[in-house]
Design a protein around this motif. Structure first.
Motif, PDB file in Angstrom:
ATOM      1  N   UNK A  78       0.932  -1.214  -0.364  1.00 28.91           N
ATOM      2  CA  UNK A  78      -0.449  -0.038  -0.474  1.00 28.91           C
ATOM      3  C   UNK A  78       0.871   1.286  -0.183  1.00 28.91           C
ATOM      4  N   UNK A  79       2.232   1.231   1.222  1.00 25.33           N
ATOM      5  CA  UNK A  79       2.629   2.455   1.281  1.00 25.33           C
ATOM      6  C   UNK A  79       3.648   2.105  -0.049  1.00 25.33           C
ATOM      7  N   UNK A  80       4.181   1.349  -0.519  1.00 26.61           N
ATOM      8  CA  UNK A  80       5.072   1.389  -1.849  1.00 26.61           C
ATOM      9  C   UNK A  80       3.635   2.034  -3.034  1.00 26.61           C
ATOM     10  N   UNK A  81       2.808   1.630  -3.082  1.00 22.40           N
ATOM     11  CA  UNK A  81       1.861   2.247  -4.379  1.00 22.40           C
ATOM     12  C   UNK A  81       1.258   3.410  -4.314  1.00 22.40           C
ATOM     13  N   UNK A  82       1.375   4.181  -3.140  1.00 21.21           N
ATOM     14  CA  UNK A  82       0.904   5.804  -2.469  1.00 21.21           C
ATOM     15  C   UNK A  82       2.725   6.273  -2.847  1.00 21.21           C
ATOM     16  N   UNK A  83       4.105   6.277  -2.845  1.00 20.91           N
ATOM     17  CA  UNK A  83       5.325   6.618  -2.775  1.00 20.91           C
ATOM     18  C   UNK A  83       5.386   6.404  -4.765  1.00 20.91           C
ATOM     19  N   UNK A  84       4.730   5.303  -4.861  1.00 20.12           N
ATOM     20  CA  UNK A  84       5.073   5.759  -6.617  1.00 20.12           C
ATOM     21  C   UNK A  84       4.019   6.189  -7.919  1.00 20.12           C
ATOM     22  N   UNK A  85       3.181   6.241  -7.258  1.00 19.45           N
ATOM     23  CA  UNK A  85       2.557   7.256  -7.481  1.00 19.45           C
ATOM     24  C   UNK A  85       2.525   8.933  -7.334  1.00 19.45           C
ATOM     25  N   UNK A  86       2.986   9.771  -5.841  1.00 22.41           N
ATOM     26  CA  UNK A  86       3.530  10.524  -5.915  1.00 22.41           C
ATOM     27  C   UNK A  86       5.370  11.286  -6.808  1.00 22.41           C
ATOM     28  N   UNK A  87       5.535  10.051  -6.943  1.00 30.04           N
ATOM     29  CA  UNK A  87       6.983  10.183  -7.518  1.00 30.04           C
ATOM     30  C   UNK A  87       6.556  10.878  -9.029  1.00 30.04           C
ATOM     31  N   UNK A  88       5.643   9.613  -9.469  1.00 28.11           N
ATOM     32  CA  UNK A  88       4.911   9.828 -10.856  1.00 28.11           C
ATOM     33  C   UNK A  88       4.636  11.041 -11.172  1.00 28.11           C
ATOM     34  N   UNK A  89       4.153  11.305 -10.284  1.00 25.98           N
ATOM     35  CA  UNK A  89       3.437  13.288  -9.826  1.00 25.98           C
ATOM     36  C   UNK A  89       4.292  14.409  -9.875  1.00 25.98           C
ATOM     37  N   UNK A  90       6.122  13.709  -9.128  1.00 26.89           N
ATOM     38  CA  UNK A  90       6.551  14.928  -9.206  1.00 26.89           C
ATOM     39  C   UNK A  90       7.598  14.874 -10.202  1.00 26.89           C
ATOM     40  N   UNK A  91       7.960  13.936 -11.088  1.00 26.80           N
ATOM     41  CA  UNK A  91       8.491  13.729 -12.256  1.00 26.80           C
ATOM     42  C   UNK A  91       7.680  14.576 -13.483  1.00 26.80           C
ATOM     43  N   UNK A  92       6.396  14.706 -13.502  1.00 24.53           N
ATOM     44  CA  UNK A  92       5.376  15.379 -14.355  1.00 24.53           C
ATOM     45  C   UNK A  92       5.221  16.400 -13.925  1.00 24.53           C
ATOM     46  N   UNK A  93       4.957  17.317 -12.938  1.00 22.03           N
ATOM     47  CA  UNK A  93       4.980  18.495 -12.497  1.00 22.03           C
ATOM     48  C   UNK A  93       6.818  18.821 -12.975  1.00 22.03           C
ATOM     49  N   UNK A  94       8.208  18.291 -12.392  1.00 21.81           N
ATOM     50  CA  UNK A  94       9.052  18.907 -12.640  1.00 21.81           C
ATOM     51  C   UNK A  94       9.175  18.874 -14.842  1.00 21.81           C
ATOM     52  N   UNK A  95       8.762  18.164 -15.460  1.00 18.65           N
ATOM     53  CA  UNK A  95       8.534  18.543 -16.878  1.00 18.65           C
ATOM     54  C   UNK A  95       7.845  19.004 -17.257  1.00 18.65           C
ATOM     55  N   UNK A  96       6.460  19.412 -16.485  1.00 18.77           N
ATOM     56  CA  UNK A  96       6.303  21.053 -16.615  1.00 18.77           C
ATOM     57  C   UNK A  96       6.122  22.177 -16.540  1.00 18.77           C
ATOM     58  N   UNK A  97       7.363  21.820 -15.491  1.00 19.37           N
ATOM     59  CA  UNK A  97       7.714  23.452 -15.167  1.00 19.37           C
ATOM     60  C   UNK A  97       8.696  23.523 -16.319  1.00 19.37           C
ATOM     61  N   UNK A  98       9.429  22.269 -16.818  1.00 20.57           N
ATOM     62  CA  UNK A  98      10.645  23.093 -17.575  1.00 20.57           C
ATOM     63  C   UNK A  98      10.120  23.715 -18.813  1.00 20.57           C
ATOM     64  N   UNK A  99       9.085  23.012 -19.336  1.00 24.93           N
ATOM     65  CA  UNK A  99       8.544  23.063 -20.780  1.00 24.93           C
ATOM     66  C   UNK A  99       7.569  24.408 -20.593  1.00 24.93           C
ATOM     67  N   UNK A 100       7.221  24.877 -19.172  1.00 24.34           N
ATOM     68  CA  UNK A 100       6.821  26.451 -18.334  1.00 24.34           C
ATOM     69  C   UNK A 100       8.280  27.155 -18.822  1.00 24.34           C
ATOM     70  N   UNK A 101       9.576  27.073 -18.392  1.00 20.42           N
ATOM     71  CA  UNK A 101       9.867  27.803 -18.686  1.00 20.42           C
ATOM     72  C   UNK A 101      10.823  28.056 -20.023  1.00 20.42           C
ATOM     73  N   UNK A 102      10.701  26.535 -20.488  1.00 22.52           N
ATOM     74  CA  UNK A 102      11.443  26.847 -21.779  1.00 22.52           C
ATOM     75  C   UNK A 102      10.562  27.846 -23.045  1.00 22.52           C
ATOM     76  N   UNK A 103       9.221  27.557 -22.483  1.00 23.87           N
ATOM     77  CA  UNK A 103       8.388  28.243 -23.101  1.00 23.87           C
ATOM     78  C   UNK A 103       7.988  29.983 -23.077  1.00 23.87           C
ATOM     79  N   UNK A 104       8.904  30.662 -21.826  1.00 23.70           N
ATOM     80  CA  UNK A 104       8.775  31.422 -21.550  1.00 23.70           C
ATOM     81  C   UNK A 104      10.485  32.456 -21.998  1.00 23.70           C
TER      82      UNK A 104
END
Length: 90
Positions: A64-90
């Protein structure tokens, strides 16, 4: 506050949540079934004891805890990608 900043902060929060969940997963231990408290490691009719805890209950809790951690890690990576794309678009 810009979208890029919010994405970066969100990434940090989800990364921290992921780390905390993985630490909990590593430390969680489910107590053994009644009557098996204090028994040595082994298989018993009422359950399996390993390191003073219920083997299958502990595995379920870790899963259970590993599943929650994996979801949170995936969300962190997706947000990092979004931040990078937003920085490149500026």
């Amino acid at each position: 506050m810009t979208l890029q900043t919010m994405s970066s902060i969100g990434s940090l929060i989800f990364g921290l949540a992921s780390a905390i969940c993985w630490i909990i997963s590593a430390l969680v231990k489910v107590p053994p079934a009644k009557g098996l408290e204090g028994k040595p490691d082994g298989s018993y009719w009422a359950g399996n004891v390993l390191n003073g805890g219920d083997l299958y209950g502990t595995l379920r809790a870790q899963s259970k805890w590993n599943s929650i951690a994996a979801f949170a890690a995936s969300a962190a990576v997706l947000l990092q990608i979004a931040a990078g794309l937003l920085a490149a678009g500026s």
